[in-house]
Design a protein around this motif. Structure first.
Motif, PDB file in Angstrom:
ATOM      1  N   VAL A 187       0.839  -1.207   0.000  1.00 42.25           N
ATOM      2  CA  VAL A 187       0.000   0.000   0.000  1.00 42.25           C
ATOM      3  C   VAL A 187       0.873   1.256   0.000  1.00 42.25           C
ATOM      4  O   VAL A 187       0.577   2.242  -0.693  1.00 42.25           O
ATOM      5  N   MET A 188       1.966   1.232   0.762  1.00 41.31           N
ATOM      6  CA  MET A 188       2.873   2.385   0.807  1.00 41.31           C
ATOM      7  C   MET A 188       3.549   2.605  -0.544  1.00 41.31           C
ATOM      8  O   MET A 188       3.789   3.751  -0.961  1.00 41.31           O
ATOM      9  N   ALA A 189       3.862   1.527  -1.247  1.00 42.69           N
ATOM     10  CA  ALA A 189       4.448   1.656  -2.583  1.00 42.69           C
ATOM     11  C   ALA A 189       3.435   2.294  -3.537  1.00 42.69           C
ATOM     12  O   ALA A 189       3.793   3.161  -4.357  1.00 42.69           O
ATOM     13  N   TYR A 190       2.172   1.885  -3.435  1.00 38.27           N
ATOM     14  CA  TYR A 190       1.118   2.484  -4.268  1.00 38.27           C
ATOM     15  C   TYR A 190       0.962   3.965  -3.946  1.00 38.27           C
ATOM     16  O   TYR A 190       0.821   4.806  -4.847  1.00 38.27           O
ATOM     17  N   ASP A 191       1.000   4.294  -2.663  1.00 39.94           N
ATOM     18  CA  ASP A 191       0.891   5.691  -2.234  1.00 39.94           C
ATOM     19  C   ASP A 191       1.997   6.534  -2.851  1.00 39.94           C
ATOM     20  O   ASP A 191       1.751   7.632  -3.374  1.00 39.94           O
ATOM     21  N   ARG A 192       3.226   6.068  -2.817  1.00 33.46           N
ATOM     22  CA  ARG A 192       4.354   6.827  -3.376  1.00 33.46           C
ATOM     23  C   ARG A 192       4.249   6.911  -4.902  1.00 33.46           C
ATOM     24  O   ARG A 192       4.619   7.931  -5.504  1.00 33.46           O
ATOM     25  N   TYR A 193       3.751   5.846  -5.529  1.00 36.18           N
ATOM     26  CA  TYR A 193       3.599   5.855  -6.992  1.00 36.18           C
ATOM     27  C   TYR A 193       2.615   6.940  -7.423  1.00 36.18           C
ATOM     28  O   TYR A 193       2.893   7.731  -8.344  1.00 36.18           O
ATOM     29  N   TRP A 249      14.186  10.142  -3.238  1.00 34.27           N
ATOM     30  CA  TRP A 249      15.203   9.787  -2.252  1.00 34.27           C
ATOM     31  C   TRP A 249      14.738  10.062  -0.830  1.00 34.27           C
ATOM     32  O   TRP A 249      15.077   9.340   0.104  1.00 34.27           O
ATOM     33  N   GLN A 250      13.928  11.082  -0.671  1.00 35.61           N
ATOM     34  CA  GLN A 250      13.486  11.447   0.674  1.00 35.61           C
ATOM     35  C   GLN A 250      12.418  10.507   1.209  1.00 35.61           C
ATOM     36  O   GLN A 250      12.451  10.118   2.382  1.00 35.61           O
ATOM     37  N   THR A 251      11.449  10.126   0.362  1.00 35.98           N
ATOM     38  CA  THR A 251      10.302   9.364   0.862  1.00 35.98           C
ATOM     39  C   THR A 251      10.302   7.892   0.479  1.00 35.98           C
ATOM     40  O   THR A 251       9.680   7.085   1.169  1.00 35.98           O
ATOM     41  N   CYS A 252      10.969   7.541  -0.620  1.00 39.86           N
ATOM     42  CA  CYS A 252      10.913   6.153  -1.082  1.00 39.86           C
ATOM     43  C   CYS A 252      12.042   5.285  -0.547  1.00 39.86           C
ATOM     44  O   CYS A 252      11.867   4.074  -0.391  1.00 39.86           O
ATOM     45  N   ILE A 282      14.283   3.672  10.866  1.00 36.89           N
ATOM     46  CA  ILE A 282      14.451   4.084   9.472  1.00 36.89           C
ATOM     47  C   ILE A 282      13.586   5.296   9.157  1.00 36.89           C
ATOM     48  O   ILE A 282      14.051   6.298   8.609  1.00 36.89           O
ATOM     49  N   TYR A 283      12.310   5.239   9.528  1.00 40.30           N
ATOM     50  CA  TYR A 283      11.402   6.347   9.206  1.00 40.30           C
ATOM     51  C   TYR A 283      11.670   7.566  10.076  1.00 40.30           C
ATOM     52  O   TYR A 283      11.536   8.706   9.627  1.00 40.30           O
ATOM     53  N   GLY A 284      12.028   7.326  11.328  1.00 39.33           N
ATOM     54  CA  GLY A 284      12.284   8.444  12.231  1.00 39.33           C
ATOM     55  C   GLY A 284      13.506   9.249  11.851  1.00 39.33           C
ATOM     56  O   GLY A 284      13.543  10.470  12.021  1.00 39.33           O
ATOM     57  N   LYS A 325      15.125   9.077   8.614  1.00 35.70           N
ATOM     58  CA  LYS A 325      15.232   9.434   7.199  1.00 35.70           C
ATOM     59  C   LYS A 325      14.242  10.512   6.781  1.00 35.70           C
ATOM     60  O   LYS A 325      14.576  11.407   6.002  1.00 35.70           O
ATOM     61  N   LEU A 326      12.993  10.445   7.285  1.00 33.82           N
ATOM     62  CA  LEU A 326      11.988  11.407   6.858  1.00 33.82           C
ATOM     63  C   LEU A 326      12.080  12.682   7.691  1.00 33.82           C
ATOM     64  O   LEU A 326      11.886  12.652   8.910  1.00 33.82           O
ATOM     65  N   LYS A 327      12.359  13.791   7.022  1.00 34.08           N
ATOM     66  CA  LYS A 327      12.621  15.051   7.717  1.00 34.08           C
ATOM     67  C   LYS A 327      11.439  15.493   8.572  1.00 34.08           C
ATOM     68  O   LYS A 327      11.611  15.942   9.716  1.00 34.08           O
ATOM     69  N   GLU A 328      10.207  15.364   8.037  1.00 29.87           N
ATOM     70  CA  GLU A 328       9.027  15.828   8.759  1.00 29.87           C
ATOM     71  C   GLU A 328       8.860  15.081  10.083  1.00 29.87           C
ATOM     72  O   GLU A 328       8.514  15.678  11.110  1.00 29.87           O
ATOM     73  N   ILE A 329       9.090  13.775  10.057  1.00 28.74           N
ATOM     74  CA  ILE A 329       8.966  12.981  11.284  1.00 28.74           C
ATOM     75  C   ILE A 329      10.149  13.249  12.204  1.00 28.74           C
ATOM     76  O   ILE A 329       9.985  13.399  13.421  1.00 28.74           O
ATOM     77  N   ARG A 330      11.360  13.313  11.643  1.00 26.39           N
ATOM     78  CA  ARG A 330      12.560  13.509  12.455  1.00 26.39           C
ATOM     79  C   ARG A 330      12.482  14.805  13.256  1.00 26.39           C
ATOM     80  O   ARG A 330      12.821  14.841  14.449  1.00 26.39           O
ATOM     81  N   MET A 331      12.014  15.874  12.614  1.00 28.57           N
ATOM     82  CA  MET A 331      11.923  17.164  13.297  1.00 28.57           C
ATOM     83  C   MET A 331      10.964  17.088  14.480  1.00 28.57           C
ATOM     84  O   MET A 331      11.235  17.641  15.549  1.00 28.57           O
ATOM     85  N   ARG A 332       9.851  16.389  14.299  1.00 26.01           N
ATOM     86  CA  ARG A 332       8.855  16.321  15.367  1.00 26.01           C
ATOM     87  C   ARG A 332       9.238  15.324  16.444  1.00 26.01           C
ATOM     88  O   ARG A 332       8.884  15.488  17.611  1.00 26.01           O
ATOM     89  N   LEU A 333       9.962  14.278  16.064  1.00 20.00           N
ATOM     90  CA  LEU A 333      10.456  13.331  17.065  1.00 20.00           C
ATOM     91  C   LEU A 333      11.463  13.982  17.996  1.00 20.00           C
ATOM     92  O   LEU A 333      11.486  13.718  19.204  1.00 20.00           O
ATOM     93  N   LEU A 334      12.306  14.845  17.425  1.00 14.41           N
ATOM     94  CA  LEU A 334      13.387  15.453  18.201  1.00 14.41           C
ATOM     95  C   LEU A 334      13.001  16.783  18.828  1.00 14.41           C
ATOM     96  O   LEU A 334      13.807  17.395  19.525  1.00 14.41           O
ATOM     97  N   LYS A 335      11.758  17.254  18.565  1.00 11.51           N
ATOM     98  CA  LYS A 335      11.327  18.541  19.099  1.00 11.51           C
ATOM     99  C   LYS A 335      11.473  18.639  20.622  1.00 11.51           C
ATOM    100  O   LYS A 335      11.948  19.655  21.137  1.00 11.51           O
ATOM    101  N   PRO A 336      11.073  17.595  21.403  1.00  8.73           N
ATOM    102  CA  PRO A 336      11.240  17.699  22.860  1.00  8.73           C
ATOM    103  C   PRO A 336      12.680  17.919  23.287  1.00  8.73           C
ATOM    104  O   PRO A 336      12.951  18.675  24.235  1.00  8.73           O
ATOM    105  N   PHE A 337      13.629  17.296  22.582  1.00 10.40           N
ATOM    106  CA  PHE A 337      15.041  17.462  22.934  1.00 10.40           C
ATOM    107  C   PHE A 337      15.521  18.870  22.593  1.00 10.40           C
ATOM    108  O   PHE A 337      16.311  19.456  23.330  1.00 10.40           O
ATOM    109  N   TYR A 338      15.039  19.416  21.439  1.00  8.86           N
ATOM    110  CA  TYR A 338      15.401  20.785  21.093  1.00  8.86           C
ATOM    111  C   TYR A 338      14.886  21.766  22.147  1.00  8.86           C
ATOM    112  O   TYR A 338      15.585  22.708  22.530  1.00  8.86           O
TER     113      TYR A 338
END
Length: 310
Positions: free
Chosen positions: A115-121, A232-235, A286-288, A290-303
């Motif tokens: 399903v994720m491959a279809y979403d990216r396609y 490269w960013q999402t796939c 991997i997702y946390g 590699k994906l900038k949108e998730i990484r920024m929000r995951l690390l927000k508490p530490f920032y």
């Protein structure tokens, strides 16, 4: 003992030197389970709470993490319990339940990756149709597909295995699985083999469809720098997950079908546990990362902590 019986309990394989090192084994597997719960739960909470992440791509990633917790819970609590008691016994109904949970999780993972491959396609090759093809209703139906198909397939799988009369009661694995149960039977297992082949063919079709989607994506992205950046960013995380999980499934299939006591014990246990340990542990990483949108929000508490302390 009768040649054909229905055993109330089965014995499972014991880890090597379990009597001497069971406390070490318990600590290691407890830490692994805690990491799986923490990493996947953290990613789920971030995606649920952040409205900016309420998009199909992140919803499917959230489903992947939910499934990782679900599948891991089918193995770790029972195994940790066995290590504490140093008793590797499981009742027949719990064996069937464990088989169902673990392998429904395995198939759900593959369906979600498809399903994720279809979403990216659609997102990269047909961006103008993205919100039409992947609206709220379509996303809901795809999530239902990711869970209903594995549930139905594995209910049939477990039912076919449970109807068999057994000659043996020892499962040569650290947890119950369908093929190990079939190998205990003294009856003809032709029906089980045919059904197993059909399920493997379905999974293979999913794998091919995912690969074809990414090949089309790669070809489509050659013409545009923006498309290549998005690819490269999402796939790439999806490809990492696919390779990681496919290798785990290959190991599990090799072990279940061809593993025997002639295999080195450490290798046998690695083949058996790879599908339980690696995908649910590495997917959120991997997702946390590699994906900038998730990484920024995951690390927000530490920032925020750094800003306050600074």
């Amino acid at each position: 003992m009768d040649n054909q019986s229905y055993f109330a309990t089965y014995t499972l394989e014991q880890p090597r030197d379990s009597k001497s090192y069971r406390h070490i084994y318990f600590t290691c597997f407890f830490v692994l389970y805690a990491l799986i719960l923490f990493l996947n739960s953290w990613l789920i909470v971030v995606i649920v709470l952040e409205r900016a992440l309420h998009e199909p791509m992140y919803i499917f990633q959230c489903n992947l993490c939910i499934n990782g917790i679900y599948g891991a819970t089918g193995f770790y609590p029972k195994f940790l319990h066995d290590l504490i008691l140093d008793s590797y016994v499981i009742s027949s109904y719990m064996c069937a339940f464990q088989t169902f949970v673990i392998y429904a999780s395995v198939m759900c993972e593959y369906c979600t990756l498809a399903v994720m491959a279809y979403d990216r396609y659609v997102a990269i090759c047909k961006p103008l149709d993205y919100h039409t093809k992947l609206n709220r209703f379509a996303c809901s139906m795809l999530l239902v597909f990711c869970w209903i198909v594995p549930v139905i397939v594995n209910i049939i799988n477990v039912s076919l295995s449970n109807r068999l009369a057994l000659c043996k009661y020892h499962i040569d694995k650290l947890f119950c699985d369908n093929w190990s149960m079939v190998k205990l039977s003294c009856e003809s297992t032709v029906t089980n083999n045919i059904y197993g082949f059909a399920v493997m063919s379905f999974v293979f079709v999913l794998f091919i469809s995912i690969i074809v989607s990414y090949i089309k994506l790669a070809v489509a992205c050659k013409a545009s720098l923006e498309c290549r950046r998005k690819f490269w960013q999402t796939c790439v995380p999806h490809l990492f997950s696919l390779i990681n999980f496919s290798v785990a499934m290959l190991f599990d299939t090799m072990y279940s079908r061809y593993g025997s006591s002639d295999f080195p014990e450490n290798l046998r246990h690695f083949l058996a546990l790879e599908i339980i340990i690696v995908p649910p542990l590495f997917n959120p990483v991997i997702y946390g990362l590699k994906l900038k949108e998730i990484r920024m929000r995951l690390l927000k508490p530490f920032y925020n902590i750094i800003k306050i302390s600074g």
